[in-house]
Design a protein around this motif. Structure first.
Motif, PDB file in Angstrom:
ATOM      1  N   PRO A 152       0.941  -1.438  -0.152  1.00 59.34           N
ATOM      2  CA  PRO A 152      -0.341  -0.028   0.120  1.00 59.34           C
ATOM      3  C   PRO A 152       0.757   0.629   0.175  1.00 59.34           C
ATOM      4  O   PRO A 152       1.208   0.928   0.957  1.00 59.34           O
ATOM      5  CB  PRO A 152      -0.600  -0.088   1.055  1.00 59.34           C
ATOM      6  CG  PRO A 152       0.418  -1.278   1.802  1.00 59.34           C
ATOM      7  CD  PRO A 152       0.998  -1.774   1.388  1.00 59.34           C
ATOM      8  N   TRP A 210      -8.816  -8.422  -4.814  1.00 58.05           N
ATOM      9  CA  TRP A 210      -8.559  -7.081  -4.784  1.00 58.05           C
ATOM     10  C   TRP A 210      -9.371  -6.138  -6.063  1.00 58.05           C
ATOM     11  O   TRP A 210      -9.465  -6.737  -6.835  1.00 58.05           O
ATOM     12  CB  TRP A 210      -7.664  -6.413  -3.571  1.00 58.05           C
ATOM     13  CG  TRP A 210      -7.528  -4.703  -4.252  1.00 58.05           C
ATOM     14  CD1 TRP A 210      -8.590  -4.249  -2.621  1.00 58.05           C
ATOM     15  CD2 TRP A 210      -7.047  -4.476  -4.843  1.00 58.05           C
ATOM     16  NE1 TRP A 210      -8.326  -3.294  -3.104  1.00 58.05           N
ATOM     17  CE2 TRP A 210      -7.365  -2.775  -3.859  1.00 58.05           C
ATOM     18  CE3 TRP A 210      -7.065  -4.547  -5.788  1.00 58.05           C
ATOM     19  CZ2 TRP A 210      -7.756  -1.320  -4.484  1.00 58.05           C
ATOM     20  CZ3 TRP A 210      -6.996  -2.859  -6.601  1.00 58.05           C
ATOM     21  CH2 TRP A 210      -6.823  -1.612  -5.726  1.00 58.05           C
ATOM     22  N   LYS A 253     -14.243   0.268   4.452  1.00 52.65           N
ATOM     23  CA  LYS A 253     -12.881   0.626   3.414  1.00 52.65           C
ATOM     24  C   LYS A 253     -13.580   1.976   2.273  1.00 52.65           C
ATOM     25  O   LYS A 253     -15.117   1.218   2.485  1.00 52.65           O
ATOM     26  CB  LYS A 253     -12.805  -1.152   2.954  1.00 52.65           C
ATOM     27  CG  LYS A 253     -12.056  -1.597   3.488  1.00 52.65           C
ATOM     28  CD  LYS A 253     -10.122  -1.753   3.651  1.00 52.65           C
ATOM     29  CE  LYS A 253      -9.837  -2.402   4.385  1.00 52.65           C
ATOM     30  NZ  LYS A 253      -8.889  -2.354   4.850  1.00 52.65           N
ATOM     31  N   TRP A 313      -6.364   1.728  -5.042  1.00 50.12           N
ATOM     32  CA  TRP A 313      -5.602   1.302  -3.890  1.00 50.12           C
ATOM     33  C   TRP A 313      -4.919   2.204  -2.633  1.00 50.12           C
ATOM     34  O   TRP A 313      -5.331   1.284  -1.780  1.00 50.12           O
ATOM     35  CB  TRP A 313      -4.235  -0.038  -4.345  1.00 50.12           C
ATOM     36  CG  TRP A 313      -2.857  -0.547  -3.128  1.00 50.12           C
ATOM     37  CD1 TRP A 313      -2.377   0.370  -2.200  1.00 50.12           C
ATOM     38  CD2 TRP A 313      -3.165  -1.910  -3.384  1.00 50.12           C
ATOM     39  NE1 TRP A 313      -1.868  -1.241  -2.082  1.00 50.12           N
ATOM     40  CE2 TRP A 313      -2.021  -2.519  -1.857  1.00 50.12           C
ATOM     41  CE3 TRP A 313      -3.808  -2.589  -3.903  1.00 50.12           C
ATOM     42  CZ2 TRP A 313      -2.014  -3.170  -1.405  1.00 50.12           C
ATOM     43  CZ3 TRP A 313      -3.522  -3.700  -3.357  1.00 50.12           C
ATOM     44  CH2 TRP A 313      -3.290  -4.062  -1.937  1.00 50.12           C
ATOM     45  N   TYR A 362      -8.397   2.430  -0.691  1.00 54.30           N
ATOM     46  CA  TYR A 362      -8.862   1.598  -0.522  1.00 54.30           C
ATOM     47  C   TYR A 362      -8.411   1.467   1.151  1.00 54.30           C
ATOM     48  O   TYR A 362      -9.073   0.971   2.194  1.00 54.30           O
ATOM     49  CB  TYR A 362      -8.779   0.547  -1.190  1.00 54.30           C
ATOM     50  CG  TYR A 362      -9.779  -1.088  -0.811  1.00 54.30           C
ATOM     51  CD1 TYR A 362     -10.500  -1.129  -0.878  1.00 54.30           C
ATOM     52  CD2 TYR A 362      -8.817  -1.694   0.520  1.00 54.30           C
ATOM     53  CE1 TYR A 362     -11.908  -2.414  -0.402  1.00 54.30           C
ATOM     54  CE2 TYR A 362      -9.166  -2.944   0.479  1.00 54.30           C
ATOM     55  CZ  TYR A 362     -10.215  -3.233   0.336  1.00 54.30           C
ATOM     56  OH  TYR A 362     -10.812  -4.260   0.955  1.00 54.30           O
ATOM     57  N   HIS A 363      -6.667   1.697   1.384  1.00 52.64           N
ATOM     58  CA  HIS A 363      -6.213   1.291   2.186  1.00 52.64           C
ATOM     59  C   HIS A 363      -5.685   2.306   3.045  1.00 52.64           C
ATOM     60  O   HIS A 363      -6.241   2.153   4.722  1.00 52.64           O
ATOM     61  CB  HIS A 363      -4.713   0.736   1.780  1.00 52.64           C
ATOM     62  CG  HIS A 363      -5.095  -0.705   1.618  1.00 52.64           C
ATOM     63  ND1 HIS A 363      -4.985  -0.860  -0.445  1.00 52.64           N
ATOM     64  CD2 HIS A 363      -4.739  -1.592   1.617  1.00 52.64           C
ATOM     65  CE1 HIS A 363      -4.810  -2.445  -0.028  1.00 52.64           C
ATOM     66  NE2 HIS A 363      -4.314  -2.888   0.773  1.00 52.64           N
ATOM     67  N   ARG A 381      -8.542   4.714   3.498  1.00 53.77           N
ATOM     68  CA  ARG A 381      -9.263   4.828   4.526  1.00 53.77           C
ATOM     69  C   ARG A 381     -10.783   5.699   4.948  1.00 53.77           C
ATOM     70  O   ARG A 381     -11.280   6.522   4.687  1.00 53.77           O
ATOM     71  CB  ARG A 381      -9.856   3.736   5.568  1.00 53.77           C
ATOM     72  CG  ARG A 381      -9.667   2.082   4.674  1.00 53.77           C
ATOM     73  CD  ARG A 381      -9.745   1.464   6.305  1.00 53.77           C
ATOM     74  NE  ARG A 381     -10.815   1.107   7.345  1.00 53.77           N
ATOM     75  CZ  ARG A 381      -9.814   0.501   8.410  1.00 53.77           C
ATOM     76  NH1 ARG A 381      -8.870   0.237   8.140  1.00 53.77           N
ATOM     77  NH2 ARG A 381     -10.802   1.110   9.506  1.00 53.77           N
TER      78      ARG A 381
END
Length: 367
Positions: free
Chosen positions: A18, A132, A219, A347, A350-351, A353
């Protein structure tokens, strides 16, 4: 329509590191949000979405005024959207009424979703393995479990009957694509989905809250527009570009939120809602908290950039591009955003948040 994300290579789900999170505070528009911003900045990232903080955020904004989003009848979409475009552009959200999805279908789809979350986590992982961004995620620090499904609500098992959820997802997708087309038409922008159906991807996001009156954290994923069906009375907490706000759509209407991709496409003319809305159920509501959101988004291999203005044509319509000069100054304007990889951006969103800062800031051309 089957999502392009099913063709994504599996190594991204396990090996891709990430990106390094950014660390600046959210824009404050009131003393309460300024206090929240300082609290978020002092907490470690892994504590930023704990149930305690969610309850604190709710209490800090409890005095916020609840407003009704602008009304756009689906039966009169193409004429109403241009008339309300100025207001919608500033807010980043509106509600659709008079749409063709029956209330019973929404309730039945909710029952299908509830049945999924009543399974033990091992079973859910078996039915919906991670690939994913698809699959079941129960790794969050808060009490909200999240499930991302493709537009067909595909599952690895034949044990689950998700007929209602699949039909509901298909109908929501149809409305979402129609809204995107009408919105781009009202702004005079070319629709990238018209000539290439593989350039669009829809995800159904299911989120379940355990014993909380707030559901929808967890998420995040970037999108063009998000559609959220208002099954019963309750308000939504949104973080728009103009600040946090409570909205309460009509029952059986669809709350539409404009996403980060829509903002880039419009060259900054559309304000957006960061992340996904948080649903605040009525205190006397004893039903389980299930959030169903249809995200009209992009395939992972896409490149995000500002859209060109539609060419001005005669009766032949927009399909006649032979006489259009691509260097015509009337069809071009300086872009506020650099082009970027959707997969890299997705990405990161998503990580990370928690949208402590606008994730699009790094792509502004002035940076």
């Amino acid at each position: 329509m089957t999502s392009s994300t099913q063709n994504h290579h599996d190594h991204h789900a396990t090996s891709a590191p990430p990106p390094t999170p950014s660390s600046t505070t959210i824009a404050a528009t009131s003393p309460s949000t300024d206090l929240l911003s300082r609290l978020l900045h002092r907490l470690p990232p892994n504590l930023s979405t704990t149930p305690t903080l969610l309850r604190r955020r709710s209490s800090l904004t409890n005095t916020a005024t609840t407003i009704s989003p602008p009304l756009v009848p689906f039966t009169d979409l193409n004429s109403t959207l241009p008339a309300t475009l100025s207001s919608i552009s500033k807010l980043g959200y509106f509600q659709i009424t008079n749409h063709p999805i029956p209330s019973q279908l929404a309730h039945s789809a909710e029952s299908d979703s509830l049945f999924i979350f009543q399974l033990n986590h091992h079973k859910i992982h078996q039915h919906f393995p991670k690939n994913w961004p698809l699959g079941f995620d129960d790794d969050d620090d808060d009490d909200n479990d999240t499930l991302f499904l493709d537009s067909c609500c595909s599952t690895e098992s034949t044990e689950l009957s998700l007929t209602n959820l699949r039909e509901f997802t298909r109908e929501m997708e149809k409305i979402g694509l129609t809204v995107v087309e009408a919105l781009l038409c009202a702004m005079g922008l070319q629709n990238p989905f018209v000539d290439d159906v593989t350039s669009v991807c829809s995800l159904m996001l299911l989120s379940e809250g355990s014993g909380e009156k707030m559901v929808g954290s967890g998420k995040l994923y970037p999108y063009v527009v998000g559609l959220h069906y208002q099954i019963r009375k309750g308000r939504w907490s949104l973080l728009s570009d103009s600040g946090p706000v409570y909205v309460e759509p009509q029952i059986d209407s669809i709350l539409v939120t404009l996403g980060d991709i829509a903002q880039v496409w419009s060259n900054g003319k559309l304000n957006k809602v960061r992340g996904k809305p948080t649903q605040n159920m009525e205190e006397d509501n004893n039903t389980s908290n299930i959030l169903m959101s249809l995200l009209v988004t992009l395939p992972l291999e896409s490149t995000v950039s500002t859209l060109q203005l539609r060419s001005v044509t005669g009766k032949e319509g927009d399909k006649n591009h032979e006489n259009r000069n691509d260097d015509d100054d009337e069809l071009k304007e300086d872009s506020l955003f650099n082009s970027f990889s959707f997969e890299d951006y997705a990405w990161r969103v998503y990580h990370e948040r928690v949208p402590r800062k606008d994730p699009l800031n790094r792509y502004h051309t002035l940076n």
